[in-house]
Design an enzyme around this catalytic site. Sequence first.
Site, mmCIF file in Angstrom:
data_model
loop_
_atom_site.group_PDB
_atom_site.id
_atom_site.type_symbol
_atom_site.label_atom_id
_atom_site.label_comp_id
_atom_site.label_asym_id
_atom_site.label_seq_id
_atom_site.Cartn_x
_atom_site.Cartn_y
_atom_site.Cartn_z
ATOM 1 N N GLU A 124 -18.316 7.014 -28.578
ATOM 2 C CA GLU A 124 -17.505 5.811 -28.417
ATOM 3 C C GLU A 124 -18.313 4.721 -27.720
ATOM 4 O OE1 GLU A 124 -13.000 6.808 -27.673
ATOM 5 O OE2 GLU A 124 -14.264 8.023 -26.339
ATOM 6 N N LYS A 170 -5.799 1.535 -29.072
ATOM 7 C CA LYS A 170 -7.028 2.123 -29.602
ATOM 8 C C LYS A 170 -6.669 2.852 -30.899
ATOM 9 C CE LYS A 170 -10.751 4.831 -27.514
ATOM 10 N NZ LYS A 170 -11.156 5.518 -26.294
#
Length: 118
Positions: free
Chosen positions: A21, A98
Amino acid sequence: MDRLILKGMEFYGYHGVLPQEQHLGQRFIVDVELSLDLATAGRTDDPEQTVNYARVFRVVEEVVTGAPCRLIEAVAEKVAGAILEHFPVSEVLVRVKKPGAPVPGHFAYMGVEIRRRR
């Protein structure tokens, strides 16, 4: 209290706990609701009596595309702090979503919502 709402702002950032990420990044969707008295702006039609949406967008963009955080809770906290610092609002609600969270399964998004006051 009146509210100004900016909903569905999309940015690319490098926030997350997992190394991929932080390396690859991902899309984040941010909503903010600013609480302030808009009566004078409504009566006078004077842009100086309200908050400039474009400036709010830029402040949020700077946070989300800026220095990486491990948690979206930290991203939301930074957004709220920056808005309270730069704009004459009494309260701000921040949602950070997200949609590509690295969690198996089908979902629209995972996110956080915080409310901060002066």
